[in-house]
Scaffold this motif. Structure first.
Motif, short mmCIF file in Angstrom:
data_model
loop_
_atom_site.label_atom_id
_atom_site.label_comp_id
_atom_site.label_asym_id
_atom_site.label_seq_id
_atom_site.Cartn_x
_atom_site.Cartn_y
_atom_site.Cartn_z
N GLU A 1 0.82 -1.21 0.00
CA GLU A 1 0.00 0.00 0.00
C GLU A 1 0.86 1.27 0.00
OE1 GLU A 1 -2.71 -0.77 3.24
OE2 GLU A 1 -3.74 -2.34 2.08
N ALA A 2 2.02 1.22 0.67
CA ALA A 2 2.93 2.38 0.65
C ALA A 2 3.48 2.59 -0.76
CB ALA A 2 4.07 2.16 1.64
N ARG A 3 3.83 1.52 -1.44
CA ARG A 3 4.30 1.64 -2.83
C ARG A 3 3.20 2.20 -3.72
NH1 ARG A 3 7.18 -4.29 -3.27
NH2 ARG A 3 9.10 -3.74 -2.16
N LYS B 1 1.23 9.45 -6.41
CA LYS B 1 1.67 10.84 -6.38
C LYS B 1 2.19 11.29 -7.75
CE LYS B 1 3.05 10.61 -1.55
NZ LYS B 1 4.20 10.61 -0.63
N HIS B 2 2.61 10.35 -8.55
CA HIS B 2 3.20 10.64 -9.86
C HIS B 2 2.14 10.39 -10.94
CE1 HIS B 2 7.09 10.93 -7.90
NE2 HIS B 2 6.73 9.87 -7.21
N LYS B 3 1.17 11.27 -11.00
CA LYS B 3 0.03 11.10 -11.90
C LYS B 3 0.42 11.14 -13.36
CE LYS B 3 -3.08 12.88 -8.50
NZ LYS B 3 -3.92 13.91 -8.01
N PHE B 4 1.55 11.74 -13.67
CA PHE B 4 2.01 11.83 -15.05
C PHE B 4 2.52 10.50 -15.59
CE2 PHE B 4 5.67 12.48 -12.38
CZ PHE B 4 6.68 11.79 -13.03
N HIS B 5 2.74 9.53 -14.72
CA HIS B 5 3.36 8.27 -15.12
C HIS B 5 2.41 7.10 -14.92
CE1 HIS B 5 6.41 5.12 -15.42
NE2 HIS B 5 7.18 6.04 -15.95
N ALA B 6 2.52 6.12 -15.78
CA ALA B 6 1.70 4.90 -15.64
C ALA B 6 1.96 4.24 -14.30
CB ALA B 6 2.01 3.93 -16.78
N GLN B 7 0.94 3.60 -13.78
CA GLN B 7 1.03 2.90 -12.50
C GLN B 7 1.16 1.40 -12.75
OE1 GLN B 7 0.75 5.20 -9.64
NE2 GLN B 7 1.02 6.46 -11.45
N ARG B 8 1.62 0.66 -11.73
CA ARG B 8 1.75 -0.80 -11.85
C ARG B 8 0.41 -1.48 -11.99
NH1 ARG B 8 6.17 -2.48 -7.23
NH2 ARG B 8 7.15 -0.43 -7.18
N GLY B 9 -0.61 -0.89 -11.43
CA GLY B 9 -1.93 -1.49 -11.47
C GLY B 9 -2.84 -0.79 -10.49
N ASP B 10 -4.06 -1.33 -10.35
CA ASP B 10 -5.02 -0.70 -9.46
C ASP B 10 -5.30 -1.53 -8.22
OD1 ASP B 10 -6.37 -2.71 -10.71
OD2 ASP B 10 -8.00 -1.46 -11.46
N ALA B 11 -4.55 -2.60 -8.03
CA ALA B 11 -4.73 -3.45 -6.85
C ALA B 11 -3.42 -3.53 -6.07
CB ALA B 11 -5.17 -4.85 -7.28
#
Length: 192
Positions: free
Chosen positions: A102-104, A110-120
């Motif tokens: 959850e910390a990751r 916080k970095h909305k400009f970049h793709a995320q690892r996922g939503d879970a």
């Protein structure tokens, strides 16, 4: 899952899902190991040292296999935990695993400009975290995996090679073969 019948039901549902994805137009697997020419152009790959690019391409094939393995392990954990604990299974995971993931997840958000690892949160776990979930819920996984120690040996071997590749290192042929053996064993064991 406590019986062979439950295991068969789980596998059958997986096969039905695969069939539905195919009917819905899922693209065929591309395991050629070739880099997408559009991405190569966007990355200016032609400007980089040819030998380094060739070496990285060889490791890209290994990376592809390892990434698919990691995601199949996550899929197994998710489906097994949902079957065992229900849709809100994540709350039953040990606090240290949950907190780290959850910390990751929060940090990446916080970095909305970049793709995320996922939503879970599970997308933010390491193989060691998956192993901790499997060990803590062994009764749910014993229908698929021979033992926690076997699972640990597969995860440890794959992770060692993964870390070399992820830090721009090169695996030798024996290391690649070792990864292949573990991946074949995993697929044969869990059918994923």
């Amino acid at each position: 899952m406590s019986s062979v019948g439950d295991a068969y039901q789980f596998v059958f549902r997986g096969l039905l899902t695969e069939e539905a994805l195919d009917r819905a137009g899922r693209r065929a697997r591309d395991v050629t190991g070739r880099l997408d020419s559009e991405y190569a152009e966007k990355l200016s790959l032609d400007l980089l040292d040819e030998e380094l690019v060739a070496a990285a391409r060889r490791m890209a094939t290994v990376y592809t296999a390892i990434a698919a393995f990691e995601n199949s392990a996550r899929d197994l954990v998710v489906s097994t935990m949902i079957e065992s604990k229900g849709e809100h299974w994540w709350g039953s995971v040990k606090a240290d695993v949950r907190n780290r993931a959850e910390a990751r997840m929060e940090n990446e958000a916080k970095h909305k400009f970049h793709a995320q690892r996922g939503d879970a949160p599970l997308n933010y776990t390491d193989l060691k975290d998956l192993l901790n979930i499997i060990r803590a819920n062994w009764d749910a996984f014993e229908a698929f995996l021979p033992s926690p120690d076997w699972t640990s040996s597969v995860f440890d071997a794959v992770e060692r090679s993964r870390n070399v590749i992820m830090h721009s290192g090169q695996l030798g042929p024996r290391d690649v073969e070792r990864v292949g053996i573990h991946l074949r064993d995993w697929v044969t064991q869990v059918g994923a």
